[in-house]
Design an enzyme around this catalytic site. Structure first.
Site, PDB file in Angstrom:
ATOM      1  N   HIS A  12       1.026  -0.983  -0.009  1.00 50.85           N
ATOM      2  CA  HIS A  12      -0.085   0.119   0.007  1.00 50.85           C
ATOM      3  C   HIS A  12       1.052   1.061   0.045  1.00 50.85           C
ATOM      4  CE1 HIS A  12      -3.436  -2.418   1.820  1.00 50.85           C
ATOM      5  NE2 HIS A  12      -3.743  -2.408   0.608  1.00 50.85           N
TER       6      HIS A  12
ATOM      7  N   GLU B  37       1.863   3.857   2.639  1.00 60.62           N
ATOM      8  CA  GLU B  37       2.184   3.631   4.079  1.00 60.62           C
ATOM      9  C   GLU B  37       3.824   3.847   4.000  1.00 60.62           C
ATOM     10  OE1 GLU B  37       0.273  -0.312   4.562  1.00 60.62           O
ATOM     11  OE2 GLU B  37      -1.884   0.711   4.270  1.00 60.62           O
TER      12      GLU B  37
ATOM     13  N   ARG C  10      -3.452   4.757  -2.056  1.00 60.36           N
ATOM     14  CA  ARG C  10      -3.201   3.454  -1.535  1.00 60.36           C
ATOM     15  C   ARG C  10      -3.008   2.346  -2.539  1.00 60.36           C
ATOM     16  NH1 ARG C  10      -5.535  -0.027   2.804  1.00 60.36           N
ATOM     17  NH2 ARG C  10      -6.716  -1.605   2.124  1.00 60.36           N
TER      18      ARG C  10
ATOM     19  N   HIS D 104       2.667  -3.542   6.614  1.00 59.42           N
ATOM     20  CA  HIS D 104       1.783  -2.422   6.377  1.00 59.42           C
ATOM     21  C   HIS D 104       1.929  -1.288   7.503  1.00 59.42           C
ATOM     22  CE1 HIS D 104      -1.152  -4.312   3.239  1.00 59.42           C
ATOM     23  NE2 HIS D 104      -0.575  -5.397   3.793  1.00 59.42           N
TER      24      HIS D 104
ATOM     25  N   GLU E   8       1.054  -4.320  11.162  1.00 60.18           N
ATOM     26  CA  GLU E   8       0.652  -2.712  10.926  1.00 60.18           C
ATOM     27  C   GLU E   8       1.469  -2.190  11.683  1.00 60.18           C
ATOM     28  OE1 GLU E   8      -1.761  -1.278   8.999  1.00 60.18           O
ATOM     29  OE2 GLU E   8      -2.924  -3.215   8.506  1.00 60.18           O
TER      30      GLU E   8
END
Lengths: 213, 420
Positions: B180, B183, B238, B307, B381
């Site tokens: 993505h 990020e 994204r 991510h 994440e």
């Protein structure tokens, strides 16, 4: 009605916590105070027949301008059943005192009032995450504005964060309030959308913020 | 360079703290020790207020100096008197509205000739990252190689770094960052990981022992088209940049495009949304290239897709509430990995399956890799939890990479010690 303890790592609890923090930022935030969630300690959910889902939360918050200490909070977030149009009801109580912002607020107020040209800024933070120190109060006031928007627009299926202040413009007023017209970008975690939101904030020391639009 | 400064000038900031009107950037390339010494002398003349964008490093290497207007005469005279030739790279450094922007620009754009002088504490463009990769390979030809596993929609190469001490098709670990594109802390961390692997190997510590029996594959810019778009047009982009037939909207969510619960609840069928799954599984070359790689390699034992943001460590599944058969082991491994991460700076992470911890998501990467038999399939994440979100300050890049690396090592060591 059915009540259950939720693991704090489960997303329904996290979403309710985000609503509570948004609401608190709106009520108690300002150019000199930015409240952040440090930890969700405990969450319980109660399904109330014909009413909705109520989350009872124990939160640990911190003021980003007073990072040495944390503040405990309890909150109740009630999402109304079937309602897409009404905001969740939030009740929140803060244990202990938040650091006073009287001096910082007055300084900010005087500074802005004395500007010859109306303040304009964009992209706070910028692409690299920078916020010029002189714009930090404007940034924190955007947290107040976004707190209101997040509270008003959240459901059990959404989790909003302020992604960026796209644009902010001061509008000089003849009364005592400062007025800032913001274009905020809000990031919604479930859909992953980044949505622009226009918000007008009126603010003065001791009276706090009022949001319109 | 000029364009970069112009761009910086266009970034509107409220207050003006310093101007660079009349400043020039001079380039000197010392060809002899005497010339080098003359240039180094300039560094000691504090009253000139010189700003070395490229410090003197050695013969034949360029030195770039921003010279304030009042010092121009003196500097040029000093150089000319010693017979040191210079060129004027920038004739008039444009007025910048914020000194900090300039600092950031300078530090991130600083031309780097090797991976030791590369600035890991800044965000970089795709060209800078690709150049970093080439330098890393050139510096470590016996450890690192660069593979092209495919091309993006806009025909950009999809590069994977392979770290290997030998063997044939050894069991391997895969790490990807930047799937993505917005990020940014992930691609930046990927660059740091690459250097860290090389350093550990050189010092015979850390992952050196893992490299004795396993290979590591690292794809740093997994979505290059999106990444370029975040630099040039929309920082919040994204998805990929593929055209969607019958729609004006562009892009597919590469983390909904995998063949695991494809199209089920947890993805969108609307091309104008951020979680659009695409017309069919693996429609995106960025995804298909990894699928093809994984299948043809056949011996990947751990797969980690990185991510941001939320500070979570996640394992399958996202598309179903049915627990993964290895859930208990994955949960315990997550606990260990998170404990290691937290031990460094106290950064708090939550962990669990995708569907219970963050949301239902179908067609996601690690659900597919897990179903392929790659037991240790994880999604991270990274920082933060929303204060800055995607716009994480650059000074948090290295701390984020350092703490994440500790968690990755736990996963890699577990994969090594639990062959299957």
């Amino acid at each position: 009605s059915l009540a259950m303890e939720l693991p704090p790592s489960n997303f329904p609890a996290a979403r309710a916590a985000a609503v509570a923090v948004g609401y608190l930022r709106y009520l108690r935030g300002g150019p000199g105070r930015g409240l952040e969630l440090r930890e969700l300690r405990r969450a319980r959910r109660q399904d109330i027949d014909d009413v909705g889902h109520k989350y009872c939360l124990e939160l640990e918050l911190e003021d980003v301008l007073d990072k040495g200490r944390t503040v405990s909070c309890t909150a109740e977030v009630l999402y109304h059943l079937g309602s897409k149009t009404s905001a969740p009801d939030v009740q929140i109580s803060v244990q202990g005192e938040l650091r006073s912002t009287e001096e910082a607020d007055q300084e900010f107020y005087n500074q802005i009032r004395s500007l010859e040209k109306e303040l304009v800024a964009e992209n706070i933070p910028d692409s690299h995450g920078n916020v010029p120190p002189e714009l930090e109060p404007i940034h924190l006031l955007a947290w107040v504005a976004s707190g209101y928007v997040i509270w008003q627009n959240s459901t059990e299926n959404t989790k909003f964060h302020l992604a960026q202040v796209k644009h902010v413009k001061q509008v000089k007023r003849s009364d005592e309030d400062l007025q800032f017209d913001y274009v905020l970008l809000l990031h919604e975690m479930v859909s992953q959308e980044v949505l622009p939101w226009e918000v007008t904030v009126l603010w003065q020391p001791r009276r706090g913020a009022r949001v319109s639009r | 360079m000029r364009l970069l400064l112009l761009l910086a000038a266009l970034v509107a900031v409220a207050t003006c703290t310093e101007t660079f009107v009349g400043h020039q950037v001079l380039r000197v390339t010392p060809q002899s020790d005497e010339e080098l010494q003359k240039v180094q002398e300039l560094q000691d003349l504090e009253h000139l207020q010189l700003d070395f964008w490229l410090a003197p490093r050695g013969l034949g290497l360029p030195v770039d100096i921003r010279v304030p207007f009042p010092s121009l005469q003196a500097v040029k005279a000093h150089l000319e008197a010693s017979g040191v030739s210079y060129s004027i790279m920038i004739e008039d450094v444009q007025a910048l509205l914020d000194v900090e922007q300039m600092e950031m620009l300078r530090s991130s754009r600083r031309l780097s000739l090797n991976t030791d002088t590369f600035n890991y504490e800044a965000y970089h463009t795709i060209d800078e990252i690709y150049s970093f990769m080439d330098m890393l390979v050139a510096e470590n030809p016996n450890l690192v190689s660069k593979l092209e596993i495919g091309r993006s929609t806009e025909n950009r190469p999809l590069y994977v770094l392979k770290f290997s001490t030998g063997g044939t098709n050894r069991p391997a670990i895969w790490i990807d960052t930047g799937i993505h594109s917005r990020e940014w802390v992930t691609q930046a961390s990927g660059v740091w990981f690459a250097k860290k692997i090389v350093q550990d190997h050189a010092n015979n510590e850390g992952v050196a022992s893992i490299l004795e029996t396993m290979d590591i594959f690292l794809e740093i810019v997994t979505n290059p088209d999106g990444f370029v778009f975040t630099h040039t047009k929309n920082r919040m982009w994204r998805k990929t940049r593929s055209k969607n037939s019958g729609s004006i909207c562009v892009g597919v969510d590469p983390n909904r495009n995998w063949d695991a619960g494809f199209g089920d609840a947890g993805a969108s069928g609307n091309p104008c949304t951020e979680t659009y799954h695409g017309p069919y599984p693996n429609s995106e070359p960025e995804v298909k290239s990894i699928v093809d790689f994984v299948k043809s390699h056949g011996n990947i034992k751990a797969f980690v897709s990185i991510h941001s943001y939320s500070q979570l460590l996640l394992y399958p599944y996202g598309y179903t509430e049915t627990p993964a058969p290895d859930e208990q082991e994955l949960h315990e491994l997550s606990a260990k990995a998170v404990a290691a991460l937290t031990s460094l700076y106290g950064t708090k992470y939550k962990y669990g399956s995708i569907i219970t911890t963050i949301y239902r998501a179908s067609g996601s990467t690690v659900d597919w890799t897990y179903n392929q038999g790659i037991k240790y399939s994880f999604t991270f994440e990274l920082r933060d939890t929303g204060r800055y979100g995607f716009l994480l300050p650059a000074k948090q890049i290295v701390p984020t990479a350092e703490e994440t690396w500790l968690a990755l090592k736990v996963i890699m060591e577990h994969a090594r010690d639990h062959p299957y």
